[in-house]
Design an enzyme around this catalytic site. Sequence first.
Site, PDB file in Angstrom:
ATOM      1  N   HIS A   1       1.292  18.198 -18.929  1.00  0.00           N
ATOM      2  CA  HIS A   1       2.692  18.105 -18.519  1.00  0.00           C
ATOM      3  C   HIS A   1       3.165  16.652 -18.591  1.00  0.00           C
ATOM      4  O   HIS A   1       2.478  15.753 -18.109  1.00  0.00           O
ATOM      5  CB  HIS A   1       2.862  18.589 -17.073  1.00  0.00           C
ATOM      6  CG  HIS A   1       2.808  20.078 -16.934  1.00  0.00           C
ATOM      7  ND1 HIS A   1       2.552  20.714 -15.727  1.00  0.00           N
ATOM      8  CD2 HIS A   1       2.993  21.074 -17.843  1.00  0.00           C
ATOM      9  CE1 HIS A   1       2.580  22.021 -15.905  1.00  0.00           C
ATOM     10  NE2 HIS A   1       2.837  22.265 -17.178  1.00  0.00           N
TER      11      HIS A   1
ATOM     12  N   TYR B   1       3.114  24.632  -8.788  1.00  0.00           N
ATOM     13  CA  TYR B   1       1.862  25.269  -8.364  1.00  0.00           C
ATOM     14  C   TYR B   1       1.538  24.987  -6.898  1.00  0.00           C
ATOM     15  O   TYR B   1       0.789  25.729  -6.282  1.00  0.00           O
ATOM     16  CB  TYR B   1       0.711  24.823  -9.264  1.00  0.00           C
ATOM     17  CG  TYR B   1       0.893  25.281 -10.683  1.00  0.00           C
ATOM     18  CD1 TYR B   1       0.790  26.629 -11.009  1.00  0.00           C
ATOM     19  CD2 TYR B   1       1.222  24.388 -11.690  1.00  0.00           C
ATOM     20  CE1 TYR B   1       0.997  27.072 -12.312  1.00  0.00           C
ATOM     21  CE2 TYR B   1       1.426  24.820 -12.995  1.00  0.00           C
ATOM     22  CZ  TYR B   1       1.310  26.158 -13.289  1.00  0.00           C
ATOM     23  OH  TYR B   1       1.525  26.591 -14.577  1.00  0.00           O
TER      24      TYR B   1
ATOM     25  N   HIS C   1       0.331  33.019 -20.518  1.00  0.00           N
ATOM     26  CA  HIS C   1       0.533  31.898 -19.595  1.00  0.00           C
ATOM     27  C   HIS C   1      -0.033  32.179 -18.201  1.00  0.00           C
ATOM     28  O   HIS C   1      -0.232  31.254 -17.419  1.00  0.00           O
ATOM     29  CB  HIS C   1       2.025  31.569 -19.506  1.00  0.00           C
ATOM     30  CG  HIS C   1       2.355  30.195 -20.008  1.00  0.00           C
ATOM     31  ND1 HIS C   1       1.993  29.756 -21.279  1.00  0.00           N
ATOM     32  CD2 HIS C   1       2.994  29.147 -19.427  1.00  0.00           C
ATOM     33  CE1 HIS C   1       2.408  28.511 -21.432  1.00  0.00           C
ATOM     34  NE2 HIS C   1       3.013  28.119 -20.336  1.00  0.00           N
TER      35      HIS C   1
ATOM     36  N   LYS D   1       2.347  20.067 -26.968  1.00  0.00           N
ATOM     37  CA  LYS D   1       3.761  20.029 -27.340  1.00  0.00           C
ATOM     38  C   LYS D   1       4.144  18.623 -27.782  1.00  0.00           C
ATOM     39  O   LYS D   1       3.666  17.634 -27.229  1.00  0.00           O
ATOM     40  CB  LYS D   1       4.632  20.439 -26.147  1.00  0.00           C
ATOM     41  CG  LYS D   1       4.634  21.933 -25.872  1.00  0.00           C
ATOM     42  CD  LYS D   1       5.635  22.255 -24.777  1.00  0.00           C
ATOM     43  CE  LYS D   1       5.746  23.762 -24.578  1.00  0.00           C
ATOM     44  NZ  LYS D   1       6.722  24.086 -23.522  1.00  0.00           N
TER      45      LYS D   1
ATOM     46  N   ARG E   1      -3.101  30.275 -17.761  1.00  0.00           N
ATOM     47  CA  ARG E   1      -2.776  28.856 -17.528  1.00  0.00           C
ATOM     48  C   ARG E   1      -2.353  28.658 -16.065  1.00  0.00           C
ATOM     49  O   ARG E   1      -2.793  27.712 -15.410  1.00  0.00           O
ATOM     50  CB  ARG E   1      -1.665  28.456 -18.493  1.00  0.00           C
ATOM     51  CG  ARG E   1      -1.287  26.986 -18.492  1.00  0.00           C
ATOM     52  CD  ARG E   1      -0.432  26.725 -19.742  1.00  0.00           C
ATOM     53  NE  ARG E   1       0.363  25.519 -19.650  1.00  0.00           N
ATOM     54  CZ  ARG E   1      -0.081  24.289 -19.958  1.00  0.00           C
ATOM     55  NH1 ARG E   1      -1.349  24.121 -20.335  1.00  0.00           N
ATOM     56  NH2 ARG E   1       0.711  23.241 -19.889  1.00  0.00           N
TER      57      ARG E   1
ATOM     58  N   ARG F   1      -2.597  26.192 -23.638  1.00  0.00           N
ATOM     59  CA  ARG F   1      -1.632  27.198 -24.087  1.00  0.00           C
ATOM     60  C   ARG F   1      -2.262  28.028 -25.206  1.00  0.00           C
ATOM     61  O   ARG F   1      -3.170  27.568 -25.903  1.00  0.00           O
ATOM     62  CB  ARG F   1      -0.370  26.521 -24.619  1.00  0.00           C
ATOM     63  CG  ARG F   1       0.337  25.622 -23.607  1.00  0.00           C
ATOM     64  CD  ARG F   1       1.483  24.856 -24.255  1.00  0.00           C
ATOM     65  NE  ARG F   1       2.188  24.018 -23.300  1.00  0.00           N
ATOM     66  CZ  ARG F   1       1.925  22.727 -23.074  1.00  0.00           C
ATOM     67  NH1 ARG F   1       0.945  22.128 -23.755  1.00  0.00           N
ATOM     68  NH2 ARG F   1       2.621  22.038 -22.196  1.00  0.00           N
TER      69      ARG F   1
END
Length: 297
Positions: A269, A278, A243, A172, A246, A148
Amino acid sequence: MSPSDALAQFKSYIQLEKNYSEHTVREYESDLLYFFGFLQSEGINNLHDVEYIHARLYVTKLYDESLSRTSISRKISAIRSFFKFCNREFGLKEEAFRSLYHPKKEERLPHFFYEEELQQIFQATEGEDHMSLRNRAILELLYATGIRVSELTSLEEFDIDKQLGILRVMGKGRKERYVPFGQFAQDALEHFMDEARPKLMKQSKHNFVFTNMRGQPLTPRGVRYILSDLVKKASLHTKIYPHMLRHTFATHLLNNGADLRTVQELLGHSHLSSTQVYTHVTKEHLRKTYMNAHPRA
């Protein structure tokens, strides 16, 4: 109980105990302050007076303002977390928002660059001046790792293992992960750090890898500006947001045979469902290729 007092304690909780990032804390605070403004307009000054009907009215107001379902869902989550905290700490009723359903998410496929488009953007970074070296290193690293933009701007020199070609990334929720990068990114990074960064840093002292042209740490907004400028130079008739690189990283990996679990780990994730979007992108890519290439399509 006044909303402002409860918010101050909730902020301390998510900062110190939950280790949420500054960006997430700001978003929670913004969502809650907006909700408190709504309560005030309804004549409610005490959180104990909030009922399910107020929660319904608030969500209706959000829909009336044409907010996306993702934004509405995020606001509901922030308020739920706040009420759950207040229930545990102060005995506040939390049923009002707990009974609400999250709006169903829009089925939108992530936008990504095709390899030809990406090559045009890379060509826009050609040059040996400080800015070109920095911009090429940023672009190579974002595409090579899928990190990110906030993770990129937080990178410090000791987070990079040049020998092994690995980054230590703080994601995150302060979750740490290690992401490999290839030779193209390594060459661009070394070129920038050896040639351009020391000269940019003459007036500054910090360990962040990427800087603006005054030597100050680069911000996520600065990266967005850099990428938009590169797209303009490449004469691509598209908008770029960070993004997208990404998304491009994940899509290209899956198109070339990477398994979903590996991509999940590289992206950081927590849930496989976040990565599975995806697979829809790659199926759409296969369909378009077939429709363009097959004589009887």
